[in-house]
Design an enzyme around this catalytic site. Structure first.
Site, PDB file in Angstrom:
ATOM      1  N   CYS A  47       0.881  -1.198   0.055  1.00  0.00           N
ATOM      2  CA  CYS A  47       0.005  -0.075  -0.159  1.00  0.00           C
ATOM      3  C   CYS A  47       0.860   1.103   0.173  1.00  0.00           C
ATOM      4  O   CYS A  47       2.272   1.223  -0.095  1.00  0.00           O
ATOM      5  CB  CYS A  47      -1.064  -0.072   1.340  1.00  0.00           C
TER       6      CYS A  47
ATOM      7  N   CYS B  15      -1.892   1.287  -3.988  1.00  0.00           N
ATOM      8  CA  CYS B  15      -0.705   1.307  -4.344  1.00  0.00           C
ATOM      9  C   CYS B  15      -0.608   2.224  -5.828  1.00  0.00           C
ATOM     10  O   CYS B  15       0.456   2.642  -6.080  1.00  0.00           O
ATOM     11  CB  CYS B  15       0.111   0.450  -4.323  1.00  0.00           C
TER      12      CYS B  15
ATOM     13  N   CYS C  97       3.617   0.315  -8.313  1.00  0.00           N
ATOM     14  CA  CYS C  97       3.953  -1.223  -8.188  1.00  0.00           C
ATOM     15  C   CYS C  97       4.502  -1.707  -9.568  1.00  0.00           C
ATOM     16  O   CYS C  97       3.972  -1.957 -10.451  1.00  0.00           O
ATOM     17  CB  CYS C  97       2.737  -2.090  -7.681  1.00  0.00           C
TER      18      CYS C  97
END
Length: 139
Positions: free
Chosen positions: A13, A87, A91
């Protein structure tokens, strides 16, 4: 690198101070040595959310010593399953890695009363993930 017999799961996150910390704690508790657990954030906070620490303590999980960790490409690449929780595009993507996105409320700035339902949703998702991985949850 993890062996094929022990799947590796990374929770991501933004701040690595709430949702990903709770998910990692539940997977560690329920999966034990049968799964490798990591968590990280794309912009880690300085500390774990105190309401998250309190909410987990209520169910017997102590994460008071945990610290938010920065997301690295190496951590993603070393994981069999990457579970994002808000996120965004931060990522990194690697072919062959399984990605899941869990839509969960953000506990940032919330009190323990608001964190409890998020905690309980995460526990249920972790139990489901263990079932998908063929791992029996610890009692």
């Amino acid at each position: 690198m993890s062996s094929p017999a022990v799947p590796s799961v990374l929770f991501v996150c933004v701040h690595n101070a709430g949702r990903s910390q709770m998910a990692a704690a539940f997977l560690t508790r329920l999966g034990g040595h049968r799964v490798e657990v990591r968590s990280a954030g794309s912009a880690p906070a300085d500390t774990v959310n105190p309401a998250v620490v309190e909410a987990l303590a209520e169910v017997g999980i102590d994460i008071s010593a945990e610290v938010p960790k920065v997301l690295t490409a190496e951590a993603v690449q070393a994981s069999d399953v990457v579970i994002t929780m808000g996120c965004g595009d931060a990522c990194p993507y690697f072919p062959g890695t399984r990605y899941l996105d869990w839509k969960l409320d953000d506990p940032a700035g919330q009190g323990v009363d608001a964190v409890r339902p998020i905690r309980d949703q995460i526990e249920q998702r972790i139990r489901g993930l263990l079932a998908e991985l063929g791992i029996e949850a610890a009692a």
